[in-house]
Design an enzyme around this catalytic site. Structure first.
Site, mmCIF file in Angstrom:
data_model
loop_
_atom_site.group_PDB
_atom_site.id
_atom_site.type_symbol
_atom_site.label_atom_id
_atom_site.label_comp_id
_atom_site.label_asym_id
_atom_site.label_seq_id
_atom_site.Cartn_x
_atom_site.Cartn_y
_atom_site.Cartn_z
ATOM 1 N N ARG A 123 1.099 -1.247 0.214
ATOM 2 C CA ARG A 123 0.170 0.204 -0.221
ATOM 3 C C ARG A 123 0.303 1.121 0.007
ATOM 4 O O ARG A 123 1.847 1.099 -0.150
ATOM 5 C CB ARG A 123 -1.028 -0.160 1.255
ATOM 6 C CG ARG A 123 -0.361 -0.407 2.616
ATOM 7 C CD ARG A 123 -0.637 -0.224 3.707
ATOM 8 N NE ARG A 123 -0.764 2.047 3.811
ATOM 9 C CZ ARG A 123 0.535 2.498 3.489
ATOM 10 N NH1 ARG A 123 1.776 2.481 3.915
ATOM 11 N NH2 ARG A 123 0.778 3.768 3.548
ATOM 12 N N ALA A 168 1.198 5.557 -2.120
ATOM 13 C CA ALA A 168 1.201 5.615 -3.490
ATOM 14 C C ALA A 168 2.301 4.781 -3.851
ATOM 15 O O ALA A 168 2.748 4.918 -5.411
ATOM 16 C CB ALA A 168 0.542 6.960 -4.303
ATOM 17 N N ASP A 192 -2.400 10.928 -2.847
ATOM 18 C CA ASP A 192 -2.125 9.812 -3.613
ATOM 19 C C ASP A 192 -2.107 10.433 -4.981
ATOM 20 O O ASP A 192 -2.132 9.392 -5.595
ATOM 21 C CB ASP A 192 -3.356 8.635 -2.796
ATOM 22 C CG ASP A 192 -3.228 8.094 -1.841
ATOM 23 O OD1 ASP A 192 -3.524 8.704 -0.538
ATOM 24 O OD2 ASP A 192 -2.447 6.749 -1.860
HETATM 25 O O1 MRU Z 1 -4.556 3.555 1.567
HETATM 26 P P1 MRU Z 1 -3.191 2.951 2.240
HETATM 27 O O2 MRU Z 1 -2.454 2.642 2.945
HETATM 28 O O3 MRU Z 1 -2.973 2.598 0.387
HETATM 29 O O4 MRU Z 1 -3.208 5.266 1.807
HETATM 30 C C1 MRU Z 1 -1.715 5.531 1.767
HETATM 31 C C2 MRU Z 1 -1.852 6.639 1.953
HETATM 32 O O5 MRU Z 1 -2.769 7.980 2.641
HETATM 33 C C3 MRU Z 1 -0.546 7.480 1.968
HETATM 34 O O6 MRU Z 1 -0.610 8.922 3.027
HETATM 35 C C4 MRU Z 1 0.394 8.400 0.554
HETATM 36 O O7 MRU Z 1 -0.566 6.492 -0.366
HETATM 37 C C5 MRU Z 1 1.268 8.762 0.564
HETATM 38 S S1 MRU Z 1 2.530 7.474 0.889
HETATM 39 C C6 MRU Z 1 4.116 8.219 0.318
#
Ligand code: MRU
Length: 350
Positions: A49, A51, A238
């Site tokens: 998980r 981004a 994201d």
């Molecule tokens: O649902 P997730 O855990 O994938 O969400 C991740 C986030 O919201 C992070 O803050 C985002 O991807 C930035 S990662 C550098």
């Protein structure tokens, strides 16, 4: 700092190895994946998980498809890989890095002249994405560290750390770089309901590196901002459109609060997270299942029949953001995303 590599290609396995993030902080398990189906499950379950990590996973996923797909003809083989790429691209909708990674590797695959070189090119491109991501995170870290006072308390939300990237992290990369530069940084990590990435993952990463971290409930953030205990908020992203930053649900709430209390609100993200072609209204917002809110362990928290809303992300309008920290430097309002993307030289606006 202790190195964390979140996911990588293993030649012997002919597949992807990754840290299963659903099991942290109590179990550190390296999982493996040799089929596209397994990769899609890992992405949907948030075993992988964050981004930038999804961008790397998308790239490796196309390499995996190139290696595992077959076809009675060359056309059928290419069609099969394209179909698999489409399935990976759609496994989570909001983080644009996933489709960016898939499309970048697919383009290299399609440009090759025969099946063998297409497979080699796909894997090489996927590896390049992973390596570049680490470099981007360090550049973001160095630019962002300069924004923090020598002694400060920073609030973050969700996990924008090594686990969300190839390594090092974006928002946590800024914190790591600041600490490495000798700054004394305390971190307040919001637990991040319902999947608790802030409590489980951010706290795990930072504690492992000996960085001072305290976990709060998401609803405590406003109170500590009001009582003057926070010098800056730093989050990842994201997707960044021309008009908004998409990040984990709850980010907007922190941005409103930070603005109200004159606390700088920083977003740390690589250029692969930018989506200059879309506006906020055009971005698909992931909604996840009822069980994430309604069940904790073996307890039911919400009465049967009562509906829930479980948005995974929200959008924060640009006017609430003090600066965006990228691998090309720091940009401040008014954010000109198209100009940023077309610029090649580093920029560090004051
Ligand atoms: O649902 P997730 O855990 O994938 O969400 C991740 C986030 O919201 C992070 O803050 C985002 O991807 C930035 S990662 C550098």
């Amino acid at each position: 700092m202790k190195e964390i590599t979140t996911l990588w290609w293993d030649d012997t396995l002919a597949g992807i190895r990754f840290i299963d993030q659903t099991l942290l902080p109590t179990q550190y398990v390296i999982a493996e994946c040799t089929t596209v189906d397994r990769l899609i499950t890992a992405i949907k379950r948030l075993e992988i998980r964050g981004a930038p990590a999804l961008g790397v996973a998308g790239g490796y996923g196309v390499a995996l498809a190139a290696i595992t797909c077959t076809g009675a003809s060359s056309d059928a083989f290419v069609r099969a890989v394209r179909d698999e790429a489409g399935r990976i691209r759609e496994s989570r909708p909001t983080a644009v890095n996933l489709s960016w990674g898939v499309d970048r590797v697919l383009a290299r695959f399609l440009a090759a002249t025969d099946a063998t070189s297409a497979k080699t090119a796909a894997l090489a491109e996927a590896r390049a994405i992973a390596d570049e991501d680490t470099l981007c995170c360090h550049a973001i870290g160095d630019y962002g560290a300069a924004l923090l006072p020598d002694q400060c308390t920073v609030l973050t939300h969700c996990n924008a750390g090594a686990l969300a990237c190839s390594s090092w992290g974006t928002a946590l990369g800024v914190i790591r770089s600041a600490v490495t530069a000798g700054k004394r940084v305390k971190v307040i990590s919001c637990e991040t309901r319902p999947l608790l990435q802030g409590a489980r993952l951010t706290a795990w990463e930072l504690a492992r590196d000996g960085i001072d971290v305290t976990v709060i409930t998401d609803s405590t953030a406003a109170h500590i901002m009001r009582t003057g205990k926070i010098d800056a908020v730093i989050v990842g992203a994201d997707r960044i459109t021309g008009d908004a930053v998409f990040n984990k649900i709850g980010t907007y709430m922190h941005a409103v609060c930070a603005s109200h209390h004159d606390i700088p609100f920083y977003v740390a993200a690589p250029l692969s997270t930018f989506d200059a072609t879309r506006s906020e209204q055009e971005v698909p917002l992931e909604e996840r299942g009822r069980e994430e809110l309604a069940v904790m362990g073996n307890r039911t928290l919400i009465p049967d029949g009562v509906p829930v809303k479980n948005f995974a992300f929200d959008a924060t309008p640009m006017e609430l953001i003090s600066a965006i920290i990228t691998e090309r430097g720091v940009v401040r309002p008014p954010f000109n995303i198209s100009a940023l993307l077309s610029r090649t030289a580093p920029n560090n606006e004051p």
